[in-house]
Design a protein around this motif. Structure first.
Motif, PDB file in Angstrom:
ATOM      1  N   ALA B  12       0.847  -1.196   0.000  1.00  0.00           N
ATOM      2  CA  ALA B  12       0.000   0.000   0.000  1.00  0.00           C
ATOM      3  C   ALA B  12       0.876   1.237   0.000  1.00  0.00           C
ATOM      4  N   PHE B  13       0.530   2.209  -0.857  1.00  0.00           N
ATOM      5  CA  PHE B  13       1.171   3.534  -0.795  1.00  0.00           C
ATOM      6  C   PHE B  13       0.141   4.478  -0.212  1.00  0.00           C
ATOM      7  N   GLY B  14       0.256   4.760   1.063  1.00  0.00           N
ATOM      8  CA  GLY B  14      -0.783   5.548   1.711  1.00  0.00           C
ATOM      9  C   GLY B  14      -2.083   4.763   1.657  1.00  0.00           C
ATOM     10  N   ALA B  15      -3.132   5.388   1.128  1.00  0.00           N
ATOM     11  CA  ALA B  15      -4.426   4.719   1.088  1.00  0.00           C
ATOM     12  C   ALA B  15      -4.524   3.821  -0.142  1.00  0.00           C
ATOM     13  N   LYS B  16      -3.603   4.042  -1.094  1.00  0.00           N
ATOM     14  CA  LYS B  16      -3.714   3.313  -2.354  1.00  0.00           C
ATOM     15  C   LYS B  16      -3.092   1.923  -2.245  1.00  0.00           C
ATOM     16  N   LYS B  17      -3.884   0.929  -2.611  1.00  0.00           N
ATOM     17  CA  LYS B  17      -3.347  -0.426  -2.592  1.00  0.00           C
ATOM     18  C   LYS B  17      -2.780  -0.745  -3.971  1.00  0.00           C
ATOM     19  N   ALA B  18      -1.462  -0.705  -4.072  1.00  0.00           N
ATOM     20  CA  ALA B  18      -0.841  -0.916  -5.378  1.00  0.00           C
ATOM     21  C   ALA B  18      -0.848  -2.394  -5.742  1.00  0.00           C
ATOM     22  N   VAL B  19      -0.755  -3.257  -4.723  1.00  0.00           N
ATOM     23  CA  VAL B  19      -0.864  -4.700  -4.928  1.00  0.00           C
ATOM     24  C   VAL B  19      -1.721  -5.240  -3.793  1.00  0.00           C
ATOM     25  N   GLY B  36      -0.255  -6.790 -17.387  1.00  0.00           N
ATOM     26  CA  GLY B  36      -1.323  -5.913 -16.918  1.00  0.00           C
ATOM     27  C   GLY B  36      -1.116  -4.531 -17.488  1.00  0.00           C
ATOM     28  N   PRO B  37      -2.174  -3.724 -17.491  1.00  0.00           N
ATOM     29  CA  PRO B  37      -2.067  -2.375 -18.049  1.00  0.00           C
ATOM     30  C   PRO B  37      -1.115  -1.498 -17.234  1.00  0.00           C
ATOM     31  N   ASN B  38      -0.863  -0.298 -17.690  1.00  0.00           N
ATOM     32  CA  ASN B  38       0.001   0.637 -16.951  1.00  0.00           C
ATOM     33  C   ASN B  38      -0.551   0.897 -15.559  1.00  0.00           C
ATOM     34  N   GLY B  39       0.346   0.912 -14.609  1.00  0.00           N
ATOM     35  CA  GLY B  39      -0.070   1.198 -13.230  1.00  0.00           C
ATOM     36  C   GLY B  39      -0.799   0.049 -12.555  1.00  0.00           C
ATOM     37  N   ALA B  40      -0.710  -1.147 -13.144  1.00  0.00           N
ATOM     38  CA  ALA B  40      -1.436  -2.284 -12.579  1.00  0.00           C
ATOM     39  C   ALA B  40      -0.798  -2.791 -11.295  1.00  0.00           C
ATOM     40  N   GLY B  41       0.460  -2.502 -11.106  1.00  0.00           N
ATOM     41  CA  GLY B  41       1.148  -2.981  -9.907  1.00  0.00           C
ATOM     42  C   GLY B  41       2.190  -4.040 -10.198  1.00  0.00           C
ATOM     43  N   LYS B  42       2.595  -4.165 -11.451  1.00  0.00           N
ATOM     44  CA  LYS B  42       3.568  -5.193 -11.808  1.00  0.00           C
ATOM     45  C   LYS B  42       4.936  -4.896 -11.202  1.00  0.00           C
ATOM     46  N   THR B  43       5.405  -3.666 -11.447  1.00  0.00           N
ATOM     47  CA  THR B  43       6.712  -3.302 -10.894  1.00  0.00           C
ATOM     48  C   THR B  43       6.690  -3.381  -9.373  1.00  0.00           C
ATOM     49  N   THR B  44       5.593  -2.925  -8.803  1.00  0.00           N
ATOM     50  CA  THR B  44       5.487  -2.967  -7.344  1.00  0.00           C
ATOM     51  C   THR B  44       5.568  -4.408  -6.845  1.00  0.00           C
ATOM     52  N   THR B  45       4.994  -5.342  -7.600  1.00  0.00           N
ATOM     53  CA  THR B  45       5.073  -6.751  -7.198  1.00  0.00           C
ATOM     54  C   THR B  45       6.524  -7.210  -7.158  1.00  0.00           C
ATOM     55  N   TRP B  83      15.631  -3.799 -13.891  1.00  0.00           N
ATOM     56  CA  TRP B  83      14.813  -2.622 -13.615  1.00  0.00           C
ATOM     57  C   TRP B  83      14.168  -2.108 -14.877  1.00  0.00           C
ATOM     58  N   GLN B  84      12.988  -1.542 -14.671  1.00  0.00           N
ATOM     59  CA  GLN B  84      12.258  -0.979 -15.801  1.00  0.00           C
ATOM     60  C   GLN B  84      13.083   0.091 -16.512  1.00  0.00           C
ATOM     61  N   SER B  85      13.854   0.866 -15.715  1.00  0.00           N
ATOM     62  CA  SER B  85      14.644   1.936 -16.333  1.00  0.00           C
ATOM     63  C   SER B  85      16.147   1.657 -16.226  1.00  0.00           C
ATOM     64  N   ASP B 169      11.898  -6.736 -15.366  1.00  0.00           N
ATOM     65  CA  ASP B 169      10.879  -5.705 -15.517  1.00  0.00           C
ATOM     66  C   ASP B 169      11.003  -5.047 -16.892  1.00  0.00           C
ATOM     67  N   GLU B 170      10.159  -5.473 -17.789  1.00  0.00           N
ATOM     68  CA  GLU B 170      10.109  -4.933 -19.147  1.00  0.00           C
ATOM     69  C   GLU B 170      11.473  -4.888 -19.841  1.00  0.00           C
ATOM     70  N   PRO B 171      12.126  -6.038 -19.954  1.00  0.00           N
ATOM     71  CA  PRO B 171      13.454  -6.032 -20.585  1.00  0.00           C
ATOM     72  C   PRO B 171      13.392  -5.656 -22.061  1.00  0.00           C
ATOM     73  N   ASP B 201       6.279  -7.842 -19.275  1.00  0.00           N
ATOM     74  CA  ASP B 201       6.477  -7.088 -20.503  1.00  0.00           C
ATOM     75  C   ASP B 201       5.156  -6.689 -21.112  1.00  0.00           C
ATOM     76  N   HIS B 202       5.211  -5.586 -21.834  1.00  0.00           N
ATOM     77  CA  HIS B 202       3.996  -5.113 -22.480  1.00  0.00           C
ATOM     78  C   HIS B 202       3.843  -5.693 -23.870  1.00  0.00           C
ATOM     79  N   ASP B 203       4.908  -6.304 -24.363  1.00  0.00           N
ATOM     80  CA  ASP B 203       4.842  -6.857 -25.705  1.00  0.00           C
ATOM     81  C   ASP B 203       4.120  -8.201 -25.639  1.00  0.00           C
TER      82      ASP B 203
HETATM   83  N1  LIG Z   1       6.576   4.991  -4.527  1.00  0.00           N
HETATM   84  C1  LIG Z   1       5.265   5.099  -4.835  1.00  0.00           C
HETATM   85  N2  LIG Z   1       4.476   5.906  -4.107  1.00  0.00           N
HETATM   86  C2  LIG Z   1       3.168   6.028  -4.399  1.00  0.00           C
HETATM   87  N3  LIG Z   1       2.562   5.363  -5.374  1.00  0.00           N
HETATM   88  C3  LIG Z   1       3.282   4.531  -6.131  1.00  0.00           C
HETATM   89  C4  LIG Z   1       4.688   4.355  -5.896  1.00  0.00           C
HETATM   90  N4  LIG Z   1       5.152   3.465  -6.795  1.00  0.00           N
HETATM   91  C5  LIG Z   1       4.102   3.106  -7.546  1.00  0.00           C
HETATM   92  N5  LIG Z   1       2.971   3.730  -7.155  1.00  0.00           N
HETATM   93  C6  LIG Z   1       1.642   3.560  -7.716  1.00  0.00           C
HETATM   94  O1  LIG Z   1       1.300   2.217  -7.619  1.00  0.00           O
HETATM   95  C7  LIG Z   1       0.623   1.789  -8.798  1.00  0.00           C
HETATM   96  C8  LIG Z   1       1.322   0.618  -9.394  1.00  0.00           C
HETATM   97  O2  LIG Z   1       2.538   1.056  -9.967  1.00  0.00           O
HETATM   98  P1  LIG Z   1       3.543   0.084 -10.732  1.00  0.00           P
HETATM   99  O3  LIG Z   1       4.749   0.884 -11.051  1.00  0.00           O
HETATM  100  O4  LIG Z   1       3.718  -1.148  -9.958  1.00  0.00           O
HETATM  101  O5  LIG Z   1       2.755  -0.242 -12.076  1.00  0.00           O
HETATM  102  P2  LIG Z   1       3.204  -1.096 -13.321  1.00  0.00           P
HETATM  103  O6  LIG Z   1       2.233  -2.164 -13.440  1.00  0.00           O
HETATM  104  O7  LIG Z   1       4.621  -1.467 -13.199  1.00  0.00           O
HETATM  105  O8  LIG Z   1       2.992  -0.045 -14.480  1.00  0.00           O
HETATM  106  P3  LIG Z   1       3.853   0.215 -15.814  1.00  0.00           P
HETATM  107  O9  LIG Z   1       3.375  -0.702 -16.829  1.00  0.00           O
HETATM  108  O10 LIG Z   1       3.543   1.625 -16.158  1.00  0.00           O
HETATM  109  O11 LIG Z   1       5.278   0.019 -15.457  1.00  0.00           O
HETATM  110  C9  LIG Z   1       0.565   2.986  -9.734  1.00  0.00           C
HETATM  111  O12 LIG Z   1      -0.712   3.572  -9.611  1.00  0.00           O
HETATM  112  C10 LIG Z   1       1.612   3.902  -9.188  1.00  0.00           C
HETATM  113  O13 LIG Z   1       1.231   5.242  -9.389  1.00  0.00           O
END
Ligand SMILES: Nc1ncnc2c1ncn2[C@@H]1O[C@H](COP(=O)(O)OP(=O)(O)OP(=O)(O)O)[C@@H](O)[C@H]1O
Ligand SMILES: [Mg+2]
Lengths: 758, 269
Positions: B12-19, B36-45, B83-85, B169-171, B201-203
């Motif tokens: 969770a990032f604050g109130a937002k549940k990223a995963v 998953g789509p952008n912002g789905a929580g893949k990188t966070t996983t 890493w993604q970047s 992460d998205e090689p 990966d998005h591909d």
């Molecule tokens: N450090 C952070 N603080 C607050 N919110 C974050 C943080 N890192 C990620 N998020 C949020 O958590 C959600 C998931 O992000 P994440 O980077 O895991 O997505 P993703 O699936 O990897 O997306 P993408 O395909 O764009 O890489 C997003 O809504 C993002 O804005």
């Protein structure tokens, strides 16, 4: 413990600490009145600390700079006012005069009487009158009215603020934290050097501005009126700033900019303009309080107010560089606590050294506050939302290190036997300086950890040599090694809490540590004596080679050589060994790990690098090198004093190392070359006839310039120059291959990439 | 037997549940995709699995619960990531980047290095670079490489640590189709050689062809899992990718899209 951790969210910490302070103060006040009295007398100092802390906070909000020179600005303001009020003169900082060079050349040619116009040092605006006091003594009347002197001083301060913004910190907007810290350290050095040049370093007595008749409080407590007024003014300023930042668009925009530069643009302000305005406000604020507060001690000197930067940083840090109210409350509390500690220091239970109350504990208090805040809060401290586009300077791997080191080392050794004593001494000074610079190359250059305590650690090395090794007759090579190990212990003690902090916060911690070490140990008469801890000259197998053991050339029959060239040889040997060690460090796996940590901590962790372990190792290695340097320095001076081994010398050495080139061994060589009393100073004084008083000033200016222009330092510039010449001469070194990662010319692969990209 | 698994992973990032309550398994020698789509929580996983964000739930690696391990400890245990970047060490050459990952430091080695740095055996790392077509890049600084090459160096660095499981992460982001297919074949051959991979990966074309098993995240929630064939047929996955919740412009801005959704449709059709 877990309960405390979960309850004590970072946001609550300032309130909690301020609350604890409040309760302690209250309890003490209720306990007895002589303590209340002491606390009340700390109000003035507290107000000044608060004002400096507010100035730091304003700077941080406006431009993301933690200004180590904020205390120096207050001190500077005090002197501007002093010059105007007492002498009617506005002093000018030294401005380089090209005519001086012409003059110097003519003097060299023999015509000593030749003189060209000089740039004035003072602008005289009014003349002091004289009056005859009782008993017929002539006393000087102030030259200028209080209000006039004050007004002009504030204008000067505002101009300074503008200059700082436009000349220094605006060009550094996108620079790494290190460059900004370095620039503010440079500013610190410059302001101090200017004041010492113009007013000498001895204290000047100043007459009060605010009325000082005591106010009588209940229970017989008296508070001088001036202190009360100062507190009221600082509270008013705080309230004003609070309101400004809360309710005005300007304040909102500054806050927005401090999070994210786009935020300010949305509100219609340019972040640049906000930074400038905040710089002006912060210098005027600090300077104004410097003017008002200096008379509380009836005198002004270049150090006292300048060093209030440490408690001020503690206050600003506690308030996360954002809350004005918490900043001021903490500043006042620190001032009062300091004065309370002074009072209780004559109690029987207070820590004593040889029967005297341990000095320096008052300085330890802000240090403790800083350590606790940072340790508890750790990573959650603010980082400003602007993009750093400039990196730390590249750390090249030295090429042909062994032959170069041998050649230069042997050349230095040979020179030592043929030059005049002045030059011999300057070579020794440079060699010792190189060692300190090498320690900074490891810690700051390779791992990116900013340390403002390396000279204090060096002092620990020298102090241990004096107090432990000499006292217990530990013979020569073991004494300095013991000193170096002691420096490692202290370095690690300071380094471990620093693991949780990075960037500028680390600079704050280490600077506070340096001030504490300096006042607790080196300036402690009980331990260090009035002239510092003495260090016995080294000798090995009956051969005495201390700098002051005369050495007679065989067959010369003349008088012995002083300083002893063999001491220089010994220093050169140590430098050569350390140079090769640091070069090897860069080439070895640990060096790669260090640079990996410097470049990207999380990627390093993902690659299996222990980030904490690497930093600790760097702290240890750097402390060892510094401690060794301190031991040699102890031999060189025959003593360890707070003059050479304290907080300000630590800053100055960071300046030399950065100027030379913080991330390469050759940079440390250049750094040693330019230290005060080193080879370049001697060139300046002996050949160019520039007074050595200007060394520091030049170092400070050079530091700022280097921070802005060329983070690679002199050594880096030389390297680039060599590459350029080589390329011009058509002998371009191959652009790829492991041998030349620092080559500036694009290699085949890079050009291929560029083509592919096009 | 799963070599890497999560049980009820949550970030969770604050109130937002990223995963949210996410359990996955990566079997030994398996190539598992996470899409998953952008912002789905893949990188966070991946961040949670490798110890870069505080997470609830448990992560089990090689039979041990590693939830309390630091990121360094996880890496040393054999859990690698990219890493993604890219996140390369810009001050070190490409080869040095690899060396950092491959080498461990001990006290004896450290002291010896101060006197005489050892010349390491670089042949293994050269082989890794060769296999990713980075042969000439060994002595170059990462800043002088193209974006695609930097991504590959990131992969090479992760491989240099000889991981047991590699989270990528998205090689393939930033690579052209040909390069991306080559990378896919390379990943597949690593997996056939015994490595286990968790691949983001998005591909879609790439992921659906090379993966053994797939998890699909949306808004931090697992919405589908299964073999590529099952995922192709899954209605929820198609809506997640095409549904109106994800603006067209966002997808474009993130360089993802159109092609991969059409891939998905092609796959389905
Ligand atoms: N450090 C952070 N603080 C607050 N919110 C974050 C943080 N890192 C990620 N998020 C949020 O958590 C959600 C998931 O992000 P994440 O980077 O895991 O997505 P993703 O699936 O990897 O997306 P993408 O395909 O764009 O890489 C997003 O809504 C993002 O804005
Ligand atoms: Mg991602």
């Amino acid at each position: 413990m877990t309960f405390v951790r979960s309850w004590l969210t970072p946001k609550k910490i300032p309130a909690v600490v301020a609350g604890i302070f409040g309760v302690v103060v209250l309890v003490v006040i209720l306990a007895n009145s002589d303590q209340t009295q002491a606390i009340a007398l700390g109000l003035g100092g507290g107000a000044l600390i608060a004002a400096i802390a507010l100035s730091i906070t304003l700077n941080y909000q406006g431009s993301g700079v933690v200004n180590f020179a904020a205390g120096a600005v207050a001190m500077y303001g005090g002197y501007v006012y002093y010059g105007l009020r007492v002498n009617g003169q506005l002093f000018l900082p030294p401005i380089p005069n090209p005519l001086a060079l012409v003059e110097g050349v003519v003097h060299l040619a023999g015509d000593k009487a030749f003189s060209l116009p000089h740039i004035p040092v003072f602008i005289t605006l009014a003349h002091p009158g004289t009056g005859t006091a009782a008993y017929g003594t002539v006393i000087q009347q102030p030259a200028m009215a209080v209000w006039a002197a004050m007004l002009i001083s504030l204008v000067v301060l505002a101009l300074l603020g503008l200059a700082f913004h436009f000349l220094i910190f605006r060009p550094l907007r996108r620079a790494p934290v290190l460059a900004k810290v370095v620039a503010s350290v440079g500013l610190f050095i410059v302001m101090q050097a200017v004041i010492v040049l113009r007013f000498t370093s001895s204290a000047k007595s100043v007459s009060p501005i605010l009325p000082s008749s005591p106010l009588h409080l209940p229970r017989g407590v008296r508070v001088p009126e001036d202190q009360t007024l100062l507190v009221l003014i600082v509270i008013a300023v705080t309230a004003g700033l609070w309101a400004l930042f809360r309710f005005s668009r300007f304040g909102l925009a500054t806050r927005a900019a401090s999070e994210n530069e786009k935020g300010a643009l949305v509100l219609g302000y340019s972040p640049d303009m906000l930074a400038g305005v905040n710089w002006v406000a912060s210098t005027v604020l600090a300077g104004f309080f410097g003017i008002l507060a200096a008379p509380i001690n009836q005198s002004i000197d270049p150090i006292t107010i300048t060093l209030l930067i440490v408690p001020a940083l503690a206050a600003a840090l506690l308030a996360r560089f954002s809350s004005f109210v918490v900043t001021t409350a903490t500043g006042l509390a620190l001032g009062m606590a300091t004065s309370w500690i002074q009072l209780i220091s004559n109690k029987s239970w207070f820590p004593k050294a040889s029967g005297q109350a341990l000095p320096g504990l008052t300085d330890a208090l802000p240090f403790l506050v800083i350590i606790i805040v940072l340790a508890v809060r750790g990573k959650s401290l603010p980082t400003r939302g602007s993009i750093e586009t400039v990196k730390l300077p590249f750390a090249p791997r030295a090429r042909a290190a062994v032959p170069t080191t041998l050649a230069l080392g042997i050349a230095a050794m040979v020179l030592l036997f043929f030059v005049t004593p002045v030059w011999r001494l300057s070579i020794v000074n440079s060699l010792v300086g190189m060692i300190i610079c090498l320690s900074l190359v490891v810690l700051t250059g390779y791992v990116g950890q900013i340390s403002l305590m390396q000279m204090a650690l060096a002092g620990i090395g020298g102090f241990t040599l004096s107090k432990v090794a000499d006292a217990h007759h530990i013979p020569f090579p073991f004494g300095p090694l013991l000193g170096a190990l002691a420096a490692v212990v202290i370095g690690l003690l300071a380094g471990v809490p620093a693991l949780r902090v990075r960037g500028v916060n680390l600079a704050v911690v280490t600077f506070a540590a340096a001030v504490t070490i300096q006042n607790l140990i080196f300036a402690n008469p009980a331990w260090s004596g009035l002239k510092g801890a003495s260090v016995k000259a080294p000798s090995l197998f009956g051969f005495h080679f201390g700098p002051n053991d005369p050495w007679t050339k065989p067959f010369s029959g003349g008088r012995g050589l002083l300083p002893n060239p063999w001491f220089g040889v010994f220093c050169a040997l140590v430098v050569m060994v350390l140079v090769l060690v640091v070069v090897n460090l860069r080439r070895s796996r640990i060096g790669r790990h260090m640079l990996a940590v410097r470049a990207n901590e999380r990627a390093a962790a993902a690659a299996g690098v222990s980030v904490a372990g690497t930093k600790i190792l760097a702290f240890g290695v750097a402390a060892f090198i510094a401690g060794l340097g301190g031991a040699l320095s102890g031999y060189r001076f025959g003593s360890v004093t707070s003059l050479y081994f304290g907080a300000i010398p630590s800053m100055i050495f960071l300046a030399y190392a950065y100027l030379g080139g913080i991330s390469s061994v050759s940079g440390a060589m250049v750094g040693g070359f330019i230290v005060a009393g080193g080879i370049s100073t001697t060139i300046m004084t002996n050949w160019l006839h520039i007074s050595d008083q200007y060394t520091l000033l030049l170092a400070g200016i050079g530091l700022i310039f280097m921070a802005i222009q060329n983070p690679k330092g002199v050594a880096g510039a030389l390297r680039d120059g060599v590459h350029l010449v080589r390329r011009r001469m058509g002998r371009a070194t191959p652009g790829h291959g492991l041998s030349s990662p620092d080559d500036v010319s694009p290699g085949p692969l890079q050009s291929a990439t560029a083509e592919a990209g096009a | 037997m799963a070599v890497l698994s999560t049980q009820g992973l949550g970030v969770a990032f604050g109130a937002k549940k990223a995963v949210n309550d996410f359990s996955l398994e990566v079997g030994e020698g398996q190539l598992v995709g996470l899409i998953g789509p952008n912002g789905a929580g893949k990188t966070t996983t991946i961040d949670a699995i490798t110890g870069f964000v505080p997470a609830t739930g448990a992560v089990t690696f090689d039979g041990t619960d590693i939830s309390s391990f630091s990121s360094t400890q996880r890496a040393r245990a054999g859990l690698g990531r990219t890493w993604q970047s890219s996140e390369l060490f810009d001050d070190l050459t490409v080869m040095e980047n690899l060396q950092v990952a491959a080498e461990r430091i001990d006290v004896k080695g450290f002291l010896r290095d101060l006197v005489r740095p050892r010349n390491d055996d670089l042949s293994e790392m050269e082989a890794i670079l060769d296999s990713l077509e980075l042969t000439g890049a060994a002595g170059v600084l990462p800043t002088d490489l193209s974006h695609g090459q930097r991504k590959l160096v990131g992969v090479a660095r992760a491989l240099a640590a000889r991981p047991k499981v590699l989270c990528m992460d998205e090689p393939a982001a930033g690579l052209d189709t040909e390069e991306s297919q080559a990378l896919g074949r390379r990943i597949r051959s690593l997996v056939d050689g015994g490595l286990s991979v968790l691949l983001i990966d998005h591909d879609m074309g790439l992921v659906l062809t090379i993966c053994d098993y797939l998890y699909v995240l949306d808004f931090g929630q697992l919405i589908a899992e299964g073999t590529p064939a099952q995922i192709r047929a899954d209605k929820r996955v198609i809506t997640a990718y095409l549904g109106d919740r994800h603006g067209e412009s966002e997808a474009e801005a993130n360089g993802m899209p159109e092609a991969s959704t059409s891939n998905l449709q092609e796959g389905e059709g």
